[in-house]
Design a protein around this motif. Sequence first.
Motif, PDB file in Angstrom:
ATOM      1  N   ASP A  49       0.835  -1.206   0.000  1.00 32.85           N
ATOM      2  CA  ASP A  49       0.000   0.000   0.000  1.00 32.85           C
ATOM      3  C   ASP A  49       0.867   1.252   0.000  1.00 32.85           C
ATOM      4  N   TYR A  50       1.937   1.219   0.768  1.00 32.57           N
ATOM      5  CA  TYR A  50       2.855   2.359   0.846  1.00 32.57           C
ATOM      6  C   TYR A  50       3.476   2.640  -0.519  1.00 32.57           C
ATOM      7  N   ARG A  51       3.937   1.605  -1.178  1.00 32.09           N
ATOM      8  CA  ARG A  51       4.566   1.781  -2.498  1.00 32.09           C
ATOM      9  C   ARG A  51       3.589   2.285  -3.548  1.00 32.09           C
ATOM     10  N   GLY A  52       2.310   2.023  -3.349  1.00 34.95           N
ATOM     11  CA  GLY A  52       1.293   2.462  -4.301  1.00 34.95           C
ATOM     12  C   GLY A  52       0.931   3.938  -4.178  1.00 34.95           C
ATOM     13  N   LEU A  53       1.425   4.583  -3.136  1.00 33.93           N
ATOM     14  CA  LEU A  53       1.143   6.008  -2.933  1.00 33.93           C
ATOM     15  C   LEU A  53       2.192   6.871  -3.616  1.00 33.93           C
ATOM     16  N   GLY A  54       1.794   8.074  -3.944  1.00 30.25           N
ATOM     17  CA  GLY A  54       2.732   9.022  -4.527  1.00 30.25           C
ATOM     18  C   GLY A  54       3.707   9.549  -3.482  1.00 30.25           C
ATOM     19  N   TRP A  55       4.730  10.227  -3.944  1.00 31.50           N
ATOM     20  CA  TRP A  55       5.790  10.737  -3.077  1.00 31.50           C
ATOM     21  C   TRP A  55       5.238  11.614  -1.947  1.00 31.50           C
ATOM     22  N   GLY A  56       4.355  12.541  -2.281  1.00 27.49           N
ATOM     23  CA  GLY A  56       3.799  13.458  -1.278  1.00 27.49           C
ATOM     24  C   GLY A  56       3.012  12.725  -0.196  1.00 27.49           C
ATOM     25  N   HIS A  57       2.235  11.734  -0.598  1.00 28.72           N
ATOM     26  CA  HIS A  57       1.465  10.967   0.378  1.00 28.72           C
ATOM     27  C   HIS A  57       2.376  10.101   1.249  1.00 28.72           C
ATOM     28  N   ARG A  58       3.445   9.596   0.680  1.00 26.19           N
ATOM     29  CA  ARG A  58       4.404   8.811   1.488  1.00 26.19           C
ATOM     30  C   ARG A  58       5.066   9.698   2.525  1.00 26.19           C
ATOM     31  N   MET A  59       5.399  10.931   2.156  1.00 28.00           N
ATOM     32  CA  MET A  59       6.007  11.853   3.120  1.00 28.00           C
ATOM     33  C   MET A  59       5.018  12.186   4.247  1.00 28.00           C
ATOM     34  N   LYS A  60       3.771  12.400   3.881  1.00 26.86           N
ATOM     35  CA  LYS A  60       2.736  12.682   4.880  1.00 26.86           C
ATOM     36  C   LYS A  60       2.624  11.518   5.867  1.00 26.86           C
ATOM     37  N   LEU A  61       2.655  10.304   5.361  1.00 28.68           N
ATOM     38  CA  LEU A  61       2.587   9.127   6.238  1.00 28.68           C
ATOM     39  C   LEU A  61       3.775   9.064   7.187  1.00 28.68           C
ATOM     40  N   ARG A  62       4.948   9.402   6.699  1.00 34.57           N
ATOM     41  CA  ARG A  62       6.131   9.389   7.565  1.00 34.57           C
ATOM     42  C   ARG A  62       5.968  10.383   8.719  1.00 34.57           C
ATOM     43  N   VAL A  63       5.419  11.544   8.415  1.00 35.40           N
ATOM     44  CA  VAL A  63       5.188  12.562   9.440  1.00 35.40           C
ATOM     45  C   VAL A  63       4.210  12.042  10.498  1.00 35.40           C
ATOM     46  N   HIS A  64       3.237  11.243  10.070  1.00 34.02           N
ATOM     47  CA  HIS A  64       2.207  10.743  10.973  1.00 34.02           C
ATOM     48  C   HIS A  64       2.499   9.337  11.502  1.00 34.02           C
ATOM     49  N   GLY A  65       3.752   8.926  11.465  1.00 34.89           N
ATOM     50  CA  GLY A  65       4.152   7.674  12.097  1.00 34.89           C
ATOM     51  C   GLY A  65       3.886   6.412  11.309  1.00 34.89           C
ATOM     52  N   MET A  66       3.587   6.529  10.023  1.00 32.47           N
ATOM     53  CA  MET A  66       3.376   5.372   9.145  1.00 32.47           C
ATOM     54  C   MET A  66       2.167   4.530   9.562  1.00 32.47           C
ATOM     55  N   LYS A  67       1.255   5.107  10.323  1.00 34.19           N
ATOM     56  CA  LYS A  67       0.068   4.381  10.796  1.00 34.19           C
ATOM     57  C   LYS A  67      -1.159   4.777   9.986  1.00 34.19           C
ATOM     58  N   VAL A  68      -1.993   3.777   9.679  1.00 42.09           N
ATOM     59  CA  VAL A  68      -3.259   3.998   8.988  1.00 42.09           C
ATOM     60  C   VAL A  68      -4.308   3.052   9.565  1.00 42.09           C
ATOM     61  N   ALA A  69      -5.547   3.299   9.204  1.00 40.55           N
ATOM     62  CA  ALA A  69      -6.649   2.423   9.616  1.00 40.55           C
ATOM     63  C   ALA A  69      -6.870   1.360   8.550  1.00 40.55           C
ATOM     64  N   TYR A  70      -6.996   0.142   9.005  1.00 41.32           N
ATOM     65  CA  TYR A  70      -7.407  -0.969   8.145  1.00 41.32           C
ATOM     66  C   TYR A  70      -8.713  -1.531   8.690  1.00 41.32           C
ATOM     67  N   THR A  71      -9.429  -2.276   7.862  1.00 35.57           N
ATOM     68  CA  THR A  71     -10.739  -2.799   8.238  1.00 35.57           C
ATOM     69  C   THR A  71     -10.762  -4.331   8.158  1.00 35.57           C
ATOM     70  N   PRO A  72     -10.040  -5.015   9.055  1.00 36.22           N
ATOM     71  CA  PRO A  72     -10.000  -6.474   8.977  1.00 36.22           C
ATOM     72  C   PRO A  72     -11.352  -7.135   9.265  1.00 36.22           C
ATOM     73  N   ASN A  73     -12.235  -6.422   9.939  1.00 39.27           N
ATOM     74  CA  ASN A  73     -13.555  -6.964  10.265  1.00 39.27           C
ATOM     75  C   ASN A  73     -14.659  -6.219   9.529  1.00 39.27           C
ATOM     76  N   SER A  74     -14.384  -5.808   8.294  1.00 40.24           N
ATOM     77  CA  SER A  74     -15.340  -4.978   7.555  1.00 40.24           C
ATOM     78  C   SER A  74     -16.700  -5.651   7.378  1.00 40.24           C
ATOM     79  N   GLN A  75     -16.731  -6.973   7.325  1.00 42.45           N
ATOM     80  CA  GLN A  75     -18.006  -7.673   7.131  1.00 42.45           C
ATOM     81  C   GLN A  75     -18.925  -7.567   8.339  1.00 42.45           C
ATOM     82  N   ALA A  76     -18.402  -7.072   9.478  1.00 38.04           N
ATOM     83  CA  ALA A  76     -19.227  -6.877  10.670  1.00 38.04           C
ATOM     84  C   ALA A  76     -19.935  -5.519  10.663  1.00 38.04           C
ATOM     85  N   CYS A  77     -19.562  -4.643   9.738  1.00 40.82           N
ATOM     86  CA  CYS A  77     -20.122  -3.288   9.690  1.00 40.82           C
ATOM     87  C   CYS A  77     -21.643  -3.322   9.513  1.00 40.82           C
ATOM     88  N   ARG A  78     -22.319  -2.506  10.319  1.00 42.43           N
ATOM     89  CA  ARG A  78     -23.779  -2.395  10.246  1.00 42.43           C
ATOM     90  C   ARG A  78     -24.211  -1.010   9.768  1.00 42.43           C
TER      91      ARG A  78
END
Length: 98
Positions: A49-78
């Motif tokens: 996912d990181y490699r799929g982002l452009g340079w500017g978005h990768r830099m933004k992620l580095r500033v924010h600690g390389m953390k993002v939200a993932y949805t491993p339990n998306s099928q539970a969403c109501r």
Amino acid sequence: MSAPSPVECKQQPGVIVPVVDLKRCEGKGDCLEVCPENVFEIRRIDEADYRGLGWGHRMKLRVHGMKVAYTPNSQACRSCGLCVTACPERAIKLARTA
């Protein structure tokens, strides 16, 4: 803010899922805190996912600690929508599953 009861949720699980825009997400975890169905996790962005982002978005992620939200339990969403309104970056949308 209290989580909605299952009666207040709009859909049966799996009809609607949250989709996180990794270009916007800063991994702050507001979605994790408000989700009554434990759909989200905050973790280091996957390398692919990181490699799929452009340079500017990768830099933004580095500033924010390389953390993002993932949805491993998306099928539970109501489809309560709390994650959408809680996200300060407006990085979450709800989408119907195929």
